[in-house]
Motif scaffolding. Sequence first.
Motif, PDB file in Angstrom:
ATOM      1  N   ARG A  97       0.860  -1.182   0.000  1.00  0.00           N
ATOM      2  CA  ARG A  97       0.000   0.000   0.000  1.00  0.00           C
ATOM      3  C   ARG A  97       0.898   1.235   0.000  1.00  0.00           C
ATOM      4  O   ARG A  97       1.602   1.501   0.973  1.00  0.00           O
ATOM      5  N   ASP A 150      -4.865  -0.719  -7.504  1.00  0.00           N
ATOM      6  CA  ASP A 150      -6.062   0.085  -7.340  1.00  0.00           C
ATOM      7  C   ASP A 150      -5.631   1.464  -6.873  1.00  0.00           C
ATOM      8  O   ASP A 150      -4.639   1.584  -6.150  1.00  0.00           O
ATOM      9  N   LEU A 152      -6.833   4.765  -4.743  1.00  0.00           N
ATOM     10  CA  LEU A 152      -7.831   5.333  -3.841  1.00  0.00           C
ATOM     11  C   LEU A 152      -7.476   6.784  -3.590  1.00  0.00           C
ATOM     12  O   LEU A 152      -6.315   7.117  -3.422  1.00  0.00           O
ATOM     13  N   TRP A 165     -16.446   7.430 -10.688  1.00  0.00           N
ATOM     14  CA  TRP A 165     -15.800   7.186  -9.390  1.00  0.00           C
ATOM     15  C   TRP A 165     -16.821   6.618  -8.434  1.00  0.00           C
ATOM     16  O   TRP A 165     -18.001   6.906  -8.514  1.00  0.00           O
ATOM     17  N   SER A 168     -15.259   3.774  -1.559  1.00  0.00           N
ATOM     18  CA  SER A 168     -14.564   2.521  -1.268  1.00  0.00           C
ATOM     19  C   SER A 168     -14.034   2.535   0.157  1.00  0.00           C
ATOM     20  O   SER A 168     -14.057   3.564   0.825  1.00  0.00           O
ATOM     21  N   GLN A 171      -8.870  -0.274   2.516  1.00  0.00           N
ATOM     22  CA  GLN A 171      -8.044  -1.396   2.062  1.00  0.00           C
ATOM     23  C   GLN A 171      -6.682  -1.438   2.745  1.00  0.00           C
ATOM     24  O   GLN A 171      -5.645  -1.428   2.101  1.00  0.00           O
TER      25      GLN A 171
ATOM     26  N   THR B  89     -13.984  -7.454  -8.483  1.00  0.00           N
ATOM     27  CA  THR B  89     -14.330  -6.032  -8.563  1.00  0.00           C
ATOM     28  C   THR B  89     -15.589  -5.717  -7.794  1.00  0.00           C
ATOM     29  O   THR B  89     -16.016  -4.578  -7.727  1.00  0.00           O
ATOM     30  N   GLN B  91     -17.789  -5.468  -4.355  1.00  0.00           N
ATOM     31  CA  GLN B  91     -17.434  -5.198  -2.966  1.00  0.00           C
ATOM     32  C   GLN B  91     -18.528  -5.766  -2.086  1.00  0.00           C
ATOM     33  O   GLN B  91     -19.492  -5.091  -1.749  1.00  0.00           O
ATOM     34  N   ILE B 133     -13.378   8.185   0.737  1.00  0.00           N
ATOM     35  CA  ILE B 133     -12.404   7.554  -0.135  1.00  0.00           C
ATOM     36  C   ILE B 133     -13.078   7.238  -1.457  1.00  0.00           C
ATOM     37  O   ILE B 133     -14.163   6.666  -1.488  1.00  0.00           O
ATOM     38  N   ARG B 135     -12.685   5.690  -5.472  1.00  0.00           N
ATOM     39  CA  ARG B 135     -11.935   4.724  -6.247  1.00  0.00           C
ATOM     40  C   ARG B 135     -12.392   4.861  -7.673  1.00  0.00           C
ATOM     41  O   ARG B 135     -13.581   4.909  -7.953  1.00  0.00           O
ATOM     42  N   SER B 137     -13.387   3.514 -11.016  1.00  0.00           N
ATOM     43  CA  SER B 137     -13.795   2.201 -11.500  1.00  0.00           C
ATOM     44  C   SER B 137     -13.340   2.016 -12.928  1.00  0.00           C
ATOM     45  O   SER B 137     -12.784   2.916 -13.542  1.00  0.00           O
ATOM     46  N   LYS B 139     -11.267  -0.482 -14.085  1.00  0.00           N
ATOM     47  CA  LYS B 139      -9.836  -0.753 -14.054  1.00  0.00           C
ATOM     48  C   LYS B 139      -9.370  -1.295 -15.392  1.00  0.00           C
ATOM     49  O   LYS B 139     -10.071  -2.071 -16.018  1.00  0.00           O
TER      50      LYS B 139
END
Lengths: 203, 503
Positions: A97, A150, A152, A165, A168, A171, B89, B91, B133, B135, B137, B139
């Motif tokens: 990380r 990934d 973040l 987006w 999340s 992690q 992918t 969650q 946070i 992320r 998407s 990927k």
Amino acid sequence: QLGREHQGITLRGSAELVAEFFSYGINSILYQRGVYPPETFTRVQKYGLTLLVTTNPELANYLNNVTEQMKEWLYKCIVQRLVVVISSIESSEVLERWQFDIECDKTAKDDNGPREKSQKAVQDEIRSVIRQITATVTFLPLLESACAFDLLIYTDKDLAVPEKWEESGPQFIANSEEVRLRSFTTTIHKVNTSVAYKKDSVP
Amino acid sequence: MAQFLFEADLHGLLKLDTPIPNAPPARWQRKAKESGPGPSPVGVSPMKPANRSHSSSKTPSKTPGKSGSKIQSTPTKAGGDRYIPNRSTMQMEMANFLLTKENDPAEDSPTKKEQQKAWAVNLNGFDVEEAKILRLSGKPQNAPEGYQNNLKVLYSQKMTPGSSRKNSRYIPSMPDRILDAPEIRNDYYLNLIDWSSQNFLAVALDNSVYLWNHASGEIIQLLQMEHPDVYISSVSWIKEGNYLAVGTSSAEVQLWDIQQQKRLRNMTSHCARVGTLSWNSYILSSGARTGHIHHHDVRVAEHHVATLAGHTQEVCGLKWSLDGRYLASGGNDNLVNVWPCTQGGGGDFAPVQTFTQHQGAVKAVAWCPWQMNVLATGGGTSDRHIRIWNVCSGACLSTVDAHSQVCSILWSTNYKEFVSGHGFAQNQLVLWKYPTMTKVAELQGHTARILNLTMSPDGTTVASAAADETLRLWRCFEMDPIKKKEKEKANSAKSSIIHQSIR
């Protein structure tokens, strides 16, 4: 570019510098940790170093999107952290990380004068951080299985989530060892780098 | 329709890595399917973009072959099944939480809220209320299958495939001699051995320097540091072999006379340890941990005649070219600088070339003895490449991946080859043919990483010092007796002409 050096750093300029650093930094991490095959990277000259960037168009596009978005958020000073999470594809376990903490001087939005710091000085600092990232391969544990990465981004809570987006979790790594790397500052944005990796259970 | 099925089957059979489309599912797959569909129908709806996994090409249709056979082979690996080919992918936890929390009443006493907040900060590393946070998407496609992380192969290989061409000469795979080097410092950045033109091998073991006479086998302890905490960081013989320069961790550069075993000079000008030294007739250059290189004129009292500031971290490689025109330096900042022997217009030394391509510390620096302006450099653990440069044009003539940390490079005139010393995992010496860059031989034997290499004055033997506290002498450049005679004849012919002209 020469003109910029004399003028000092503006908020927009700082946002660009930091976003650019993230782009090259992420590319370096992906190359050094072997997330993508080394043949898919090419050498470019930046910060007085030879850096490796990906030639994979999809990946390059993906990273571009992130960089552009980061630039905007950095300009608005609403982003606090960027994290690169490397996890195993099969087990979905987080192995590494990389955390980039961003401290933004919010007063920069108000005063319009540029800050007194030469671009060269910032470049030198960025160069040290990137070199450190490259050198981490000497102590980070080998990534045995195929990995995926990934990205973040920690932003202010009241930010409207843009399209593409999603929210999340952080992690985190369960049993981790953390190493702090150098930081650099443009006097408007300060970036601290650290890497956390899974502690080996077998000594 | 049928022809596609046939094609798919054919592809599958030839490839041998796709699951058989019409076979009954394995027991574990059946079990997974049983437990699988539990959360999945619920998890699908609330998450909008998350489910857009990169399985856009994995249509769970009856004719899987149609959609591109290559990607189809991994539904089992990603832990998915026919309905949801890729679970990574999704969650699950997030989905579950969002769904179930609607059922719990949000009645919390203030103290409980505080407690929860404290827990949240602790677990998440930040206040959940203050930041969120995100992320991105969608990927990108991961590395193609069959791509094994190269580094594992790199760092755990047992044997590199040797060159198939038979070597035209016999190179003994065992060292000629093994010498004990107890207490040798296992520090990549130091240069602890050097072989003089008078056939003395100088070895620095922590705070003492020993001389080993190759011809007689005699060992002499030349010096020992007075202060117990000071250690020797570099040694270098002057061309004539009667003086030895010694760099110490206390930033001193000492000059010792071998005949009298006495110290002639103690030159201080650095402020950090002196890890590397190089001679150019009466000029001794020293590189320090600060990144500065100093030129010392050993004949005069004011020895410090120049400073070269080109590195921001420890200078670990330093070599004057054989004609004395250029000085090449490599540092821990991954740079290679080539300096001229004379100052530029402004009185300052500036490098004529700077090479940034190495991704690791550059300790191995060596000039080609038979081609002018050709320099070989090798990178440390993060880089592992050997690069050959033309310092006039600045072009990189060739690069080769050595797969291991490079600590030293030496050229051999006898065979137009060069040898490199390595560390993890094989701790071997590799002989390369120049300019084809093919491997001629690999010499194994050391049980820990090689730290330094040095060449005998007759050019036949290479001595390697390693972290396993041994010095091994490898007779890898032994000259064929016939060829040797030819060479001597050529040399003697030259000298006779000189004699004639003098008379």
